[in-house]
Design a protein around this motif. Structure first.
Motif, mmCIF file in Angstrom:
data_model
loop_
_atom_site.group_PDB
_atom_site.id
_atom_site.type_symbol
_atom_site.label_atom_id
_atom_site.label_comp_id
_atom_site.label_asym_id
_atom_site.label_seq_id
_atom_site.Cartn_x
_atom_site.Cartn_y
_atom_site.Cartn_z
ATOM 1 N N ARG A 1 21.408 5.944 28.996
ATOM 2 C CA ARG A 1 21.921 7.046 29.822
ATOM 3 C C ARG A 1 23.274 7.445 29.284
ATOM 4 N NH1 ARG A 1 19.002 10.279 32.032
ATOM 5 N NH2 ARG A 1 17.899 9.545 30.271
ATOM 6 N N ILE A 2 23.508 8.739 29.207
ATOM 7 C CA ILE A 2 24.805 9.267 28.787
ATOM 8 C C ILE A 2 25.277 10.250 29.849
ATOM 9 C CG2 ILE A 2 26.072 10.567 27.047
ATOM 10 C CD1 ILE A 2 23.924 9.682 25.013
ATOM 11 N N PHE A 3 26.459 10.017 30.381
ATOM 12 C CA PHE A 3 27.079 10.924 31.340
ATOM 13 C C PHE A 3 28.291 11.550 30.669
ATOM 14 C CE2 PHE A 3 24.878 7.941 34.092
ATOM 15 C CZ PHE A 3 24.350 8.763 35.071
ATOM 16 N N ILE A 4 28.339 12.866 30.622
ATOM 17 C CA ILE A 4 29.477 13.598 30.076
ATOM 18 C C ILE A 4 29.910 14.600 31.134
ATOM 19 C CG2 ILE A 4 30.322 15.096 28.235
ATOM 20 C CD1 ILE A 4 27.987 14.024 26.495
ATOM 21 N N PHE A 5 31.161 14.501 31.566
ATOM 22 C CA PHE A 5 31.635 15.412 32.602
ATOM 23 C C PHE A 5 33.158 15.474 32.598
ATOM 24 C CE2 PHE A 5 30.944 11.238 34.463
ATOM 25 C CZ PHE A 5 32.159 10.972 35.078
ATOM 26 N N PRO A 6 33.702 16.574 33.114
ATOM 27 C CA PRO A 6 35.162 16.675 33.236
ATOM 28 C C PRO A 6 35.630 15.943 34.496
ATOM 29 C CG PRO A 6 34.149 18.657 34.066
ATOM 30 C CD PRO A 6 33.028 17.800 33.517
ATOM 31 N N VAL A 7 36.866 15.527 34.482
ATOM 32 C CA VAL A 7 37.483 14.960 35.676
ATOM 33 C C VAL A 7 38.244 16.090 36.355
ATOM 34 C CG1 VAL A 7 39.186 13.318 36.554
ATOM 35 C CG2 VAL A 7 37.648 12.654 34.705
ATOM 36 N N TRP A 8 37.868 16.409 37.582
ATOM 37 C CA TRP A 8 38.509 17.477 38.346
ATOM 38 C C TRP A 8 39.274 16.862 39.497
ATOM 39 C CZ3 TRP A 8 33.467 20.777 38.702
ATOM 40 C CH2 TRP A 8 33.240 21.394 37.478
ATOM 41 N N TRP A 9 40.549 17.176 39.599
ATOM 42 C CA TRP A 9 41.383 16.668 40.684
ATOM 43 C C TRP A 9 41.277 15.144 40.777
ATOM 44 C CZ3 TRP A 9 44.842 20.005 42.239
ATOM 45 C CH2 TRP A 9 44.561 21.352 42.121
ATOM 46 N N ASN A 10 41.287 14.492 39.616
ATOM 47 C CA ASN A 10 41.227 13.029 39.523
ATOM 48 C C ASN A 10 39.960 12.439 40.119
ATOM 49 O OD1 ASN A 10 43.785 12.815 38.251
ATOM 50 N ND2 ASN A 10 44.752 13.115 40.247
ATOM 51 N N ASP A 11 38.862 13.153 40.034
ATOM 52 C CA ASP A 11 37.613 12.675 40.608
ATOM 53 C C ASP A 11 36.422 13.201 39.806
ATOM 54 O OD1 ASP A 11 35.985 11.318 42.354
ATOM 55 O OD2 ASP A 11 36.645 12.401 44.137
ATOM 56 N N THR A 12 35.271 12.609 40.050
ATOM 57 C CA THR A 12 34.010 13.041 39.452
ATOM 58 C C THR A 12 33.551 14.330 40.125
ATOM 59 O OG1 THR A 12 33.456 10.723 39.153
ATOM 60 C CG2 THR A 12 31.657 12.273 38.987
ATOM 61 N N PRO A 13 33.016 15.294 39.371
ATOM 62 C CA PRO A 13 32.523 16.526 39.990
ATOM 63 C C PRO A 13 31.405 16.255 41.007
ATOM 64 C CG PRO A 13 32.676 16.782 37.613
ATOM 65 C CD PRO A 13 32.912 15.330 37.915
ATOM 66 N N ALA A 14 31.321 17.108 42.003
ATOM 67 C CA ALA A 14 30.341 16.945 43.081
ATOM 68 C C ALA A 14 28.913 16.890 42.558
ATOM 69 C CB ALA A 14 30.496 18.073 44.092
ATOM 70 N N ILE A 15 28.603 17.619 41.493
ATOM 71 C CA ILE A 15 27.229 17.618 40.979
ATOM 72 C C ILE A 15 26.838 16.228 40.459
ATOM 73 C CG2 ILE A 15 27.762 18.407 38.634
ATOM 74 C CD1 ILE A 15 25.229 20.231 38.938
ATOM 75 N N ILE A 16 27.778 15.505 39.871
ATOM 76 C CA ILE A 16 27.498 14.139 39.400
ATOM 77 C C ILE A 16 27.350 13.203 40.604
ATOM 78 C CG2 ILE A 16 28.372 12.195 38.041
ATOM 79 C CD1 ILE A 16 27.600 14.578 36.307
ATOM 80 N N LYS A 17 28.245 13.327 41.573
ATOM 81 C CA LYS A 17 28.141 12.510 42.787
ATOM 82 C C LYS A 17 26.814 12.764 43.494
ATOM 83 C CE LYS A 17 33.009 12.091 43.915
ATOM 84 N NZ LYS A 17 34.022 12.373 44.932
ATOM 85 N N GLY A 18 26.413 14.033 43.588
ATOM 86 C CA GLY A 18 25.145 14.376 44.228
ATOM 87 C C GLY A 18 23.958 13.775 43.500
ATOM 88 N N PHE A 19 23.990 13.835 42.160
ATOM 89 C CA PHE A 19 22.917 13.238 41.358
ATOM 90 C C PHE A 19 22.799 11.749 41.654
ATOM 91 C CE2 PHE A 19 21.535 10.913 37.596
ATOM 92 C CZ PHE A 19 20.326 11.535 37.316
ATOM 93 N N ILE A 20 23.911 11.055 41.640
ATOM 94 C CA ILE A 20 23.894 9.613 41.887
ATOM 95 C C ILE A 20 23.406 9.316 43.304
ATOM 96 C CG2 ILE A 20 25.377 7.573 42.111
ATOM 97 C CD1 ILE A 20 26.976 8.774 39.699
ATOM 98 N N ASP A 21 23.903 10.061 44.282
ATOM 99 C CA ASP A 21 23.496 9.834 45.678
ATOM 100 C C ASP A 21 22.011 10.104 45.907
ATOM 101 O OD1 ASP A 21 26.060 9.142 46.342
ATOM 102 O OD2 ASP A 21 26.543 11.054 47.308
ATOM 103 N N LYS A 22 21.465 11.149 45.275
ATOM 104 C CA LYS A 22 20.080 11.546 45.530
ATOM 105 C C LYS A 22 19.066 10.806 44.664
ATOM 106 C CE LYS A 22 21.368 16.110 47.082
ATOM 107 N NZ LYS A 22 21.473 17.510 46.755
#
Length: 72
Positions: free
Chosen positions: A14-35
């Motif tokens: 698995r490879i995750f590539i994403f920007p850090v916004w406001w010192n946090d993971t973007p909501a789309i990544i959080k949503g993916f992990i949660d769902k």
């Protein structure tokens, strides 16, 4: 969700590539992990801690970006 769970079952990496916004993971990544990475599918909790079910995944890489060095 089922599509991504199937892909996770078939993958060995698995490879995750994403920007850090406001010192946090973007909501789309959080949503993916949660769902997708749900209890009973990706893990369970046993008497001594978390029991992982995705043993086929041998490697995970996480790459993030920041607009500037931290602390500036």
């Amino acid at each position: 969700v089922k599509k991504y769970q199937k892909l996770l079952k078939e993958a060995n990496r698995r490879i995750f590539i994403f920007p850090v916004w406001w010192n946090d993971t973007p909501a789309i990544i959080k949503g993916f992990i949660d769902k997708v990475m749900k209890k009973q599918f990706a893990y369970n909790v046993g008497a001594t801690g978390v029991i992982g079910h995705l043993k086929n995944i041998q490697r995970v890489e996480v790459m993030t970006t920041l607009p500037h060095p931290p602390g500036i």
